[in-house]
Design a protein around this motif. Structure first.
Motif, PDB file in Angstrom:
ATOM      1  N   HIS A  43       0.844  -1.197   0.000  1.00  8.48           N
ATOM      2  CA  HIS A  43       0.000   0.000   0.000  1.00  8.48           C
ATOM      3  C   HIS A  43       0.886   1.257   0.000  1.00  8.48           C
ATOM      4  O   HIS A  43       0.664   2.181  -0.777  1.00  8.48           O
ATOM      5  N   GLN A  44       1.893   1.254   0.870  1.00  7.95           N
ATOM      6  CA  GLN A  44       2.790   2.409   0.935  1.00  7.95           C
ATOM      7  C   GLN A  44       3.591   2.545  -0.352  1.00  7.95           C
ATOM      8  O   GLN A  44       3.825   3.650  -0.839  1.00  7.95           O
ATOM      9  N   MET A  45       4.016   1.432  -0.926  1.00  4.76           N
ATOM     10  CA  MET A  45       4.713   1.468  -2.217  1.00  4.76           C
ATOM     11  C   MET A  45       3.810   2.107  -3.278  1.00  4.76           C
ATOM     12  O   MET A  45       4.266   2.902  -4.098  1.00  4.76           O
ATOM     13  N   GLY A  46       2.535   1.739  -3.259  1.00  2.00           N
ATOM     14  CA  GLY A  46       1.583   2.309  -4.202  1.00  2.00           C
ATOM     15  C   GLY A  46       1.449   3.810  -4.022  1.00  2.00           C
ATOM     16  O   GLY A  46       1.402   4.568  -4.999  1.00  2.00           O
ATOM     17  N   ARG A  47       1.380   4.262  -2.787  1.00  2.00           N
ATOM     18  CA  ARG A  47       1.296   5.705  -2.523  1.00  2.00           C
ATOM     19  C   ARG A  47       2.521   6.430  -3.076  1.00  2.00           C
ATOM     20  O   ARG A  47       2.406   7.489  -3.684  1.00  2.00           O
ATOM     21  N   THR A  48       3.683   5.843  -2.871  1.00  2.00           N
ATOM     22  CA  THR A  48       4.912   6.441  -3.386  1.00  2.00           C
ATOM     23  C   THR A  48       4.912   6.439  -4.912  1.00  2.00           C
ATOM     24  O   THR A  48       5.249   7.447  -5.540  1.00  2.00           O
ATOM     25  N   MET A  49       4.511   5.338  -5.500  1.00  2.00           N
ATOM     26  CA  MET A  49       4.456   5.237  -6.961  1.00  2.00           C
ATOM     27  C   MET A  49       3.483   6.258  -7.550  1.00  2.00           C
ATOM     28  O   MET A  49       3.766   6.877  -8.575  1.00  2.00           O
ATOM     29  N   ALA A  50       2.350   6.444  -6.909  1.00  2.00           N
ATOM     30  CA  ALA A  50       1.317   7.366  -7.408  1.00  2.00           C
ATOM     31  C   ALA A  50       1.831   8.786  -7.521  1.00  2.00           C
ATOM     32  O   ALA A  50       1.371   9.558  -8.366  1.00  2.00           O
ATOM     33  N   GLN A  51       2.794   9.147  -6.700  1.00  2.00           N
ATOM     34  CA  GLN A  51       3.326  10.513  -6.715  1.00  2.00           C
ATOM     35  C   GLN A  51       4.113  10.809  -7.991  1.00  2.00           C
ATOM     36  O   GLN A  51       4.383  11.965  -8.292  1.00  2.00           O
ATOM     37  N   GLU A  52       4.440   9.778  -8.746  1.00  2.00           N
ATOM     38  CA  GLU A  52       5.138   9.953 -10.025  1.00  2.00           C
ATOM     39  C   GLU A  52       4.195  10.445 -11.124  1.00  2.00           C
ATOM     40  O   GLU A  52       4.653  10.865 -12.181  1.00  2.00           O
ATOM     41  N   PHE A  53       2.891  10.335 -10.890  1.00  2.00           N
ATOM     42  CA  PHE A  53       1.906  10.624 -11.924  1.00  2.00           C
ATOM     43  C   PHE A  53       0.872  11.616 -11.417  1.00  2.00           C
ATOM     44  O   PHE A  53       0.299  11.415 -10.359  1.00  2.00           O
ATOM     45  N   SER A  54       0.607  12.635 -12.193  1.00  2.00           N
ATOM     46  CA  SER A  54      -0.442  13.584 -11.857  1.00  2.00           C
ATOM     47  C   SER A  54      -1.731  13.120 -12.533  1.00  2.00           C
ATOM     48  O   SER A  54      -1.749  12.906 -13.748  1.00  2.00           O
ATOM     49  N   PRO A 111      -2.412  -6.714  -4.616  1.00  2.00           N
ATOM     50  CA  PRO A 111      -3.395  -5.675  -4.969  1.00  2.00           C
ATOM     51  C   PRO A 111      -3.335  -4.440  -4.078  1.00  2.00           C
ATOM     52  O   PRO A 111      -3.835  -3.379  -4.450  1.00  2.00           O
ATOM     53  N   ALA A 112      -2.708  -4.555  -2.921  1.00  2.00           N
ATOM     54  CA  ALA A 112      -2.559  -3.386  -2.048  1.00  2.00           C
ATOM     55  C   ALA A 112      -1.710  -2.311  -2.723  1.00  2.00           C
ATOM     56  O   ALA A 112      -1.808  -1.134  -2.365  1.00  2.00           O
ATOM     57  N   LEU A 113      -0.915  -2.679  -3.722  1.00  2.00           N
ATOM     58  CA  LEU A 113      -0.178  -1.685  -4.503  1.00  2.00           C
ATOM     59  C   LEU A 113      -1.157  -0.764  -5.223  1.00  2.00           C
ATOM     60  O   LEU A 113      -1.044   0.463  -5.145  1.00  2.00           O
ATOM     61  N   LEU A 114      -2.137  -1.343  -5.894  1.00  2.00           N
ATOM     62  CA  LEU A 114      -3.173  -0.545  -6.569  1.00  2.00           C
ATOM     63  C   LEU A 114      -3.982   0.251  -5.552  1.00  2.00           C
ATOM     64  O   LEU A 114      -4.307   1.414  -5.782  1.00  2.00           O
ATOM     65  N   GLU A 115      -4.298  -0.386  -4.446  1.00  2.00           N
ATOM     66  CA  GLU A 115      -5.049   0.286  -3.378  1.00  2.00           C
ATOM     67  C   GLU A 115      -4.315   1.553  -2.933  1.00  2.00           C
ATOM     68  O   GLU A 115      -4.917   2.616  -2.786  1.00  2.00           O
ATOM     69  N   GLY A 116      -3.012   1.455  -2.752  1.00  2.00           N
ATOM     70  CA  GLY A 116      -2.219   2.613  -2.343  1.00  2.00           C
ATOM     71  C   GLY A 116      -2.162   3.693  -3.412  1.00  2.00           C
ATOM     72  O   GLY A 116      -2.215   4.883  -3.105  1.00  2.00           O
ATOM     73  N   ILE A 117      -2.064   3.260  -4.671  1.00  2.00           N
ATOM     74  CA  ILE A 117      -2.037   4.227  -5.772  1.00  2.00           C
ATOM     75  C   ILE A 117      -3.341   5.015  -5.796  1.00  2.00           C
ATOM     76  O   ILE A 117      -3.335   6.252  -5.819  1.00  2.00           O
ATOM     77  N   TYR A 118      -4.465   4.294  -5.786  1.00  2.00           N
ATOM     78  CA  TYR A 118      -5.758   4.985  -5.820  1.00  2.00           C
ATOM     79  C   TYR A 118      -5.951   5.867  -4.594  1.00  2.00           C
ATOM     80  O   TYR A 118      -6.438   6.991  -4.700  1.00  2.00           O
ATOM     81  N   ALA A 119      -5.561   5.380  -3.410  1.00  2.00           N
ATOM     82  CA  ALA A 119      -5.713   6.173  -2.184  1.00  2.00           C
ATOM     83  C   ALA A 119      -4.916   7.470  -2.283  1.00  2.00           C
ATOM     84  O   ALA A 119      -5.416   8.544  -1.914  1.00  2.00           O
ATOM     85  N   GLN A 120      -3.693   7.387  -2.792  1.00  2.00           N
ATOM     86  CA  GLN A 120      -2.868   8.589  -2.920  1.00  2.00           C
ATOM     87  C   GLN A 120      -3.474   9.573  -3.917  1.00  2.00           C
ATOM     88  O   GLN A 120      -3.485  10.773  -3.677  1.00  2.00           O
ATOM     89  N   TRP A 121      -3.987   9.053  -5.017  1.00  2.00           N
ATOM     90  CA  TRP A 121      -4.601   9.939  -6.003  1.00  2.00           C
ATOM     91  C   TRP A 121      -5.821  10.658  -5.424  1.00  2.00           C
ATOM     92  O   TRP A 121      -6.011  11.843  -5.641  1.00  2.00           O
ATOM     93  N   THR A 130     -12.176  11.353   6.496  1.00  2.00           N
ATOM     94  CA  THR A 130     -12.982  10.290   7.105  1.00  2.00           C
ATOM     95  C   THR A 130     -13.249   9.150   6.109  1.00  2.00           C
ATOM     96  O   THR A 130     -13.824   8.136   6.484  1.00  2.00           O
ATOM     97  N   LEU A 131     -12.828   9.335   4.860  1.00  2.00           N
ATOM     98  CA  LEU A 131     -13.019   8.299   3.848  1.00  2.00           C
ATOM     99  C   LEU A 131     -11.784   7.407   3.780  1.00  2.00           C
ATOM    100  O   LEU A 131     -10.671   7.850   4.028  1.00  2.00           O
ATOM    101  N   ARG A 132     -12.019   6.145   3.434  1.00  2.00           N
ATOM    102  CA  ARG A 132     -10.913   5.199   3.319  1.00  2.00           C
ATOM    103  C   ARG A 132     -11.106   4.371   2.069  1.00  2.00           C
ATOM    104  O   ARG A 132     -12.215   3.923   1.774  1.00  2.00           O
ATOM    105  N   LEU A 133     -10.020   4.152   1.334  1.00  2.00           N
ATOM    106  CA  LEU A 133     -10.063   3.307   0.153  1.00  2.00           C
ATOM    107  C   LEU A 133      -9.505   1.942   0.515  1.00  2.00           C
ATOM    108  O   LEU A 133      -8.437   1.852   1.110  1.00  2.00           O
ATOM    109  N   SER A 134     -10.250   0.886   0.187  1.00  2.00           N
ATOM    110  CA  SER A 134      -9.776  -0.467   0.484  1.00  2.00           C
ATOM    111  C   SER A 134     -10.284  -1.446  -0.568  1.00  2.00           C
ATOM    112  O   SER A 134     -11.263  -1.173  -1.268  1.00  2.00           O
TER     113      SER A 134
END
Length: 163
Positions: A43-54, A111-121, A130-134
């Protein structure tokens, strides 16, 4: 889709030069912790990866879906559909390369990689805290489809507030 079509498609999803590395990584990574730890790391990897893309335009669900899919198409990571339900926003991610890259056994944590990407976006768009993506369900369609939901997080009352 026939098994032959799925096998052909899967053979095209991950660069040959990376398959051996990613499978070895997956085997070693899976041996380092329990599923919840592996998912948290991915999940954290996904969040970091998401920052590469606007993701650009989040002015409507349609515009957001288009922005997200431009990124997925560039990466050859499938595509997403976003739908509004009564109590959540549902993201359906089609033809993900995760099974091909990490192996079928990794579908419990990858799949938590995708979860982290979407959450970061969504966070980058100013998502309500108060919202959570899972991830909603296990992988579907032979590991090619993942369903995520964005919804209000229901907090369990602590032991001290339940009295």
């Amino acid at each position: 889709m026939s098994t032959t079509n799925v096998q052909y498609y899967e053979s095209q999803q991950c660069s040959t030069q990376w398959k051996a590395f990613l499978r070895a990584f997956s085997t070693e990574f899976a041996s380092k912790g329990d599923i919840s730890d592996l998912r948290a790391f991915m999940h954290q990897m996904g969040r970091t990866m998401a920052q590469e893309f606007s993701i650009g335009d989040g002015s409507s669900l349609s515009a957001l879906e288009d922005s997200i899919n431009q990124i997925w198409f560039q990466l050859n990571w499938g595509w997403a559909e976003i739908a509004e339900e009564a109590d959540s926003l549902v993201i359906v991610h089609h033809v993900s390369p995760l099974k091909v890259a990490f192996g079928e056994d990794a579908l419990t944590w990858s799949p938590a990689l995708l979860e982290g990407i979407y959450a970061q976006w969504f966070d980058s768009l100013g998502m309500d805290k108060t919202l959570r993506l899972s991830q909603r369900k296990a992988a579907l369609e032979e590991g090619q489809l993942f369903v995520f939901e964005l919804k209000k997080q229901i907090e369990e009352p602590s032991y001290f507030t339940r009295r």
